[in-house]
Design a protein around this motif. Structure first.
Motif, mmCIF file in Angstrom:
data_model
loop_
_atom_site.group_PDB
_atom_site.id
_atom_site.type_symbol
_atom_site.label_atom_id
_atom_site.label_comp_id
_atom_site.label_asym_id
_atom_site.label_seq_id
_atom_site.Cartn_x
_atom_site.Cartn_y
_atom_site.Cartn_z
ATOM 1 N N LYS A 254 0.841 -1.212 0.000
ATOM 2 C CA LYS A 254 0.000 0.000 0.000
ATOM 3 C C LYS A 254 0.865 1.246 0.000
ATOM 4 N N GLU A 255 1.888 1.272 0.773
ATOM 5 C CA GLU A 255 2.782 2.447 0.843
ATOM 6 C C GLU A 255 3.460 2.690 -0.515
ATOM 7 N N GLU A 256 3.853 1.636 -1.186
ATOM 8 C CA GLU A 256 4.498 1.809 -2.490
ATOM 9 C C GLU A 256 3.527 2.351 -3.528
ATOM 10 N N ASP A 257 2.235 1.917 -3.456
ATOM 11 C CA ASP A 257 1.221 2.399 -4.396
ATOM 12 C C ASP A 257 0.922 3.882 -4.209
ATOM 13 N N LEU A 258 1.057 4.401 -3.022
ATOM 14 C CA LEU A 258 0.770 5.820 -2.756
ATOM 15 C C LEU A 258 1.745 6.715 -3.515
ATOM 16 N N THR A 259 1.194 7.845 -4.010
ATOM 17 C CA THR A 259 2.023 8.839 -4.702
ATOM 18 C C THR A 259 2.718 9.745 -3.680
ATOM 19 N N GLU A 260 3.547 10.585 -4.229
ATOM 20 C CA GLU A 260 4.298 11.492 -3.347
ATOM 21 C C GLU A 260 3.371 12.502 -2.689
ATOM 22 N N THR A 261 2.352 12.970 -3.421
ATOM 23 C CA THR A 261 1.411 13.957 -2.852
ATOM 24 C C THR A 261 0.665 13.366 -1.664
ATOM 25 N N GLU A 262 0.263 12.105 -1.840
ATOM 26 C CA GLU A 262 -0.471 11.459 -0.733
ATOM 27 C C GLU A 262 0.423 11.289 0.503
ATOM 28 N N LYS A 263 1.697 10.980 0.251
ATOM 29 C CA LYS A 263 2.641 10.876 1.393
ATOM 30 C C LYS A 263 2.766 12.184 2.143
ATOM 31 N N VAL A 264 2.857 13.295 1.368
ATOM 32 C CA VAL A 264 2.973 14.627 1.990
ATOM 33 C C VAL A 264 1.734 14.937 2.799
ATOM 34 N N GLU A 265 0.566 14.601 2.233
ATOM 35 C CA GLU A 265 -0.696 14.858 2.953
ATOM 36 C C GLU A 265 -0.732 14.090 4.276
ATOM 37 N N LYS A 266 -0.264 12.847 4.225
ATOM 38 C CA LYS A 266 -0.242 12.031 5.433
ATOM 39 C C LYS A 266 0.610 12.679 6.526
ATOM 40 N N THR A 267 1.797 13.124 6.144
ATOM 41 C CA THR A 267 2.724 13.744 7.121
ATOM 42 C C THR A 267 2.137 15.017 7.708
ATOM 43 N N GLU A 268 1.425 15.819 6.791
ATOM 44 C CA GLU A 268 0.803 17.057 7.275
ATOM 45 C C GLU A 268 -0.320 16.763 8.260
ATOM 46 N N LYS A 269 -1.079 15.730 7.964
ATOM 47 C CA LYS A 269 -2.174 15.355 8.875
ATOM 48 C C LYS A 269 -1.637 14.946 10.260
ATOM 49 N N SER A 270 -0.576 14.176 10.222
ATOM 50 C CA SER A 270 0.019 13.738 11.512
ATOM 51 C C SER A 270 0.530 14.941 12.316
ATOM 52 N N LYS A 271 1.133 15.896 11.590
ATOM 53 C CA LYS A 271 1.620 17.112 12.263
ATOM 54 C C LYS A 271 0.474 17.911 12.841
ATOM 55 N N ALA A 272 -0.648 18.025 12.060
ATOM 56 C CA ALA A 272 -1.807 18.787 12.533
ATOM 57 C C ALA A 272 -2.409 18.150 13.783
ATOM 58 N N LYS A 273 -2.452 16.810 13.799
ATOM 59 C CA LYS A 273 -2.964 16.114 14.995
ATOM 60 C C LYS A 273 -2.109 16.404 16.233
ATOM 61 N N LYS A 274 -0.820 16.375 16.040
ATOM 62 C CA LYS A 274 0.096 16.668 17.165
ATOM 63 C C LYS A 274 -0.108 18.073 17.702
ATOM 64 N N LYS A 275 -0.281 19.062 16.768
ATOM 65 C CA LYS A 275 -0.498 20.450 17.197
ATOM 66 C C LYS A 275 -1.789 20.578 17.981
ATOM 67 N N ASP A 276 -2.864 19.910 17.486
ATOM 68 C CA ASP A 276 -4.156 19.956 18.195
ATOM 69 C C ASP A 276 -4.027 19.426 19.626
ATOM 70 N N LYS A 277 -3.293 18.334 19.756
ATOM 71 C CA LYS A 277 -3.080 17.751 21.088
ATOM 72 C C LYS A 277 -2.348 18.734 22.011
ATOM 73 N N LYS A 278 -1.327 19.386 21.469
ATOM 74 C CA LYS A 278 -0.553 20.353 22.270
ATOM 75 C C LYS A 278 -1.412 21.521 22.690
ATOM 76 N N ASP A 279 -2.245 22.039 21.740
ATOM 77 C CA ASP A 279 -3.111 23.187 22.071
ATOM 78 C C ASP A 279 -4.099 22.828 23.159
ATOM 79 N N LYS A 280 -4.651 21.624 23.077
ATOM 80 C CA LYS A 280 -5.589 21.185 24.113
ATOM 81 C C LYS A 280 -4.922 21.123 25.494
ATOM 82 N N LYS A 281 -3.684 20.597 25.507
ATOM 83 C CA LYS A 281 -2.954 20.508 26.784
ATOM 84 C C LYS A 281 -2.672 21.887 27.360
ATOM 85 N N ASP A 282 -2.261 22.850 26.481
ATOM 86 C CA ASP A 282 -1.965 24.224 26.937
ATOM 87 C C ASP A 282 -3.192 24.876 27.530
#
Length: 671
Positions: A634-662
């Motif tokens: 599955k990872e090999e089938d994914l394009t580069e754009t989809e990989k970037v989107e995945k990384t951005e989503k993970s980063k956004a989730k982490k930021k949301d968690k931090k904001d909630k804690k603050d």
């Protein structure tokens, strides 16, 4: 106005002719430009010539010290005979001498800026003003007077030249260094040929003389060394030469070694001569210092300070530390203990003292040596025999003996020392001698009432112990007295003759009766003292017995009450216990049978269970591997754009968690 002028030839008295021109001192030099103009302004009244050089030196030296010489007084008295002193003024160069002349003769004395200018003018035209003396003669007189005056001022004498001592001690130290280097080189060089000789002949001079006379070690048996060495050492050296382990050397080598030995011999001879010269010079210049400290130490002190006069100027504390300046300044920097001695340490008196007393002796030697140097440097009388030095040396030796307790009076200590020792002894704790306290034997009623029963019992115990002790002591004394009396009586019976009188027997009986009476009286007293303690004891014993009885009765009553209430319950509890025991026994028997059956089953089917476990584990491992392969595909089938989107989503989730804690943390802090 009169002017007193001092020259190398003698004293001159001038009279100022133009006194009006003295009001302008800045233009006074114009009046002395030519000899004719000088003669018009100043006139010579009187002149006194010095008869010889010694008179000139003495008169000038008194003037320098600020005193009037006899020659000057006579000269002034003669010149002031026909002069009205009240009206006249006298111009003088020195203010001190002017004040003395004013007191002596009552004439007004002047010494200011105008007088200085006047003196300059007279000095410039002295040849023309004083007739009969040439300028060349005056210059020669001035030079001779200056030389003789300097000698007189410094108290010059050829015997008191301490520069020679400084040079001699310096050269002596250098010679010692050179001698050591030469001797060590010769020993090392000749040691290759005859190494055993250095241990047999220790002295450097004797060693070099032996080499010079003997040469090769093979010549030891034939050469006579009795003039250089004693018989024992000579014999030992010859024996060692036969069995030597040294190597053979050539004749050229031995010749060069002999030249080195000659140098050592010559230097030692010169050193001994120089030491004698220094000794004689020190006795001539500073005899008292040499007797106290010694020639070498005295010379080193003079050399270190620069001269005998400089050493005399030093206080005793600096004389003590001379030569240890580095150690002193190091101690002051580091705030440690300062040194106690410098060059004085090498003095014989300091060397005699014990290590404890060396500091005290060094201080004493420094004080006495400083006094001796002042006497040697500044005294006009020559102390050739050095009486002061000998007396001070005896005092120092006496003090050393006193410090070390060597003299006869050391055993008898002074009153001060005794007082000190008594004070030190007072500080020590002396154990107190145990004394008998009779008050502890009596147990009074007041104490028993204050402290209660316990207090009375304690006092009673103490009193009984005291009385017992007292009775035992008295009984021992009485028994000893009885024994002694019996022994005495036995001796008397044995020694007495058969013809004893009846009177003697009656006396013995009376003495026995008296003793019996005294014993009875003592026993009665002791019994009377013991009675109050016995009463208190009996009371205490009775009280204790009553208390014990009361406790036992109370316990019995409690036990009876508990037995009456608990009898029906106890019977029920016994029956229930028996049932439980039977049930437990039956249960244990059943459990044992079940365990045996289980063990038999396990032993029959252990292999089947193991096979099932291994198969299940293998299936799980295969499933995990398949899942991992699918994820990778599955990872090999994914394009580069989809990989970037995945990384951005993970980063956004982490930021949301931090904001909630603050936000949560801020709310907590606000609360």
């Amino acid at each position: 106005m009169l002017v007193l002028f001092e020259t190398a030839a003698g004293y001159a008295l001038f009279k100022v002719l133009k006194e009006g021109k003295l009001k302008e001192p800045d233009e006074l030099w114009k009046e002395f430009e030519t000899p004719e103009a000088a003669q018009k302004t100043v006139k010579l009244l009187d002149f006194q010539k010095f008869e010889n050089m010694s008179e000139a030196v003495s008169s000038v030296s008194t003037l320098i010290e600020g005193k009037l010489s006899k020659d000057l007084k006579k000269f002034l008295q003669k010149s002031f005979d026909g002069v009205e002193l009240v009206r006249e003024q006298l111009a003088v160069m020195d203010v001190k001498i002017g004040s003395i002349i004013n007191k002596k003769f009552g004439i007004n004395v002047v010494s200011d800026k105008t007088v200085m200018e006047l003196f300059r003018g007279i000095k410039q035209q002295l040849d023309t003003l004083i007739t009969g003396i040439k300028s060349e003669d005056i210059n020669q007189m001035a030079l001779g007077l200056s030389h003789s005056l300097s000698r007189h001022k410094l108290k010059f004498s050829p015997d008191k030249v301490d520069n020679m001592i400084i040079q001699a001690i310096g050269l002596l130290d250098d010679l010692d260094k050179e001698l050591n280097t030469y001797a060590m080189r010769v020993k090392e060089w000749y040691g290759w040929h005859f190494p055993e000789m250095s241990k047999i002949v220790v002295d450097n001079l004797a060693y070099s003389k032996v080499i010079k006379t003997m040469g090769f070690r093979s010549n030891a048996q034939t050469t006579d060394l009795s003039e250089i060495l004693p018989e024992d050492i000579e014999k030992e050296l010859k024996e060692a030469a036969e069995i030597s382990m040294g190597s053979e050397i050539a004749k050229e080598d031995i010749d060069n070694i002999i030249i080195g030995c000659e140098q050592v011999i010559n230097l030692t001879e010169y050193r001994s001569d120089l030491y004698e010269y220094l000794k004689n010079r020190m006795l001539a210049i500073a005899p008292n210092l040499t007797t106290i400290v010694g020639e070498l130490v005295g010379a080193r002190l003079i050399a270190h300070s620069g001269s005998l006069l400089n050493l005399a100027k030093h206080p005793a504390s600096t004389v003590q530390i001379l030569g240890a300046e580095k150690a002193l300044f190091r101690a002051l920097k580091t705030k440690n203990n300062t040194p106690k001695y410098g060059l004085i340490y090498h003095a014989s008196l300091v060397g005699q003292a014990a290590p404890k007393n060396k500091g005290k002796v060094a201080r004493l030697v420094a004080t006495k040596s400083s006094l001796a140097t002042r006497f040697d440097a500044l005294s006009e009388e020559k102390d050739v025999q050095a009486e002061l030095g000998h007396t001070t040396r005896k005092q120092i030796e006496k003090r050393i003996r006193f410090l070390e307790g060597r003299n006869g009076d050391a055993g008898a200590k002074t009153e001060k020392d005794k007082g000190k020792k008594q004070k030190k002894g007072d500080l020590k704790l002396i154990p107190a001698i145990p004394s008998y306290n009779p008050s502890s034997d009596v147990a009074g009623p007041s104490k028993s009432t204050e402290y209660g029963i316990a207090g009375s019992s304690k006092s009673a115990e103490v009193s009984t112990a005291g009385t017992k002790r007292k009775v035992a002591e008295e009984s021992e004394v009485e028994s000893s007295e009885e024994e002694s009396s019996e022994e005495a009586s036995e001796k008397d019976d044995s020694t007495s003759s058969d013809e004893e009188s009846d009177d003697d027997k009656s006396k013995d009986k009376k003495n026995k009766k008296k003793k019996d009476k005294t014993k009875k009286a003592k026993k009665q007293k002791l019994e009377a003292e013991q009675e109050p303690s016995k009463v208190t004891k009996t009371k205490e014993v009775k009280d204790k017995k009553d208390k014990k009885k009361d406790k036992k009765e109370k316990k019995k009553e409690k036990v009876s009450e508990s037995t009456e209430t608990i009898t029906p319950k106890a019977e029920e509890s016994k029956a229930s216990k028996k049932r439980k025991k039977t049930e437990e026994v039956e249960g244990e028997v059943v459990s044992k049978s079940e365990k045996k059956a289980k063990k038999a089953k396990k032993s029959k089917e252990p292999s089947e269970e193991k096979i099932e476990q291994t198969e299940s584990k293998k299936e799980k491992i295969v499933k995990k591997k398949l899942d991992k392969g699918k994820k990778r595909e599955k990872e090999e089938d994914l394009t580069e754009t989809e990989k970037v989107e995945k990384t951005e989503k993970s980063k956004a989730k982490k930021k949301d968690k931090k904001d909630k804690k603050d936000k949560k943390d801020k709310k907590k802090t606000a609360k």
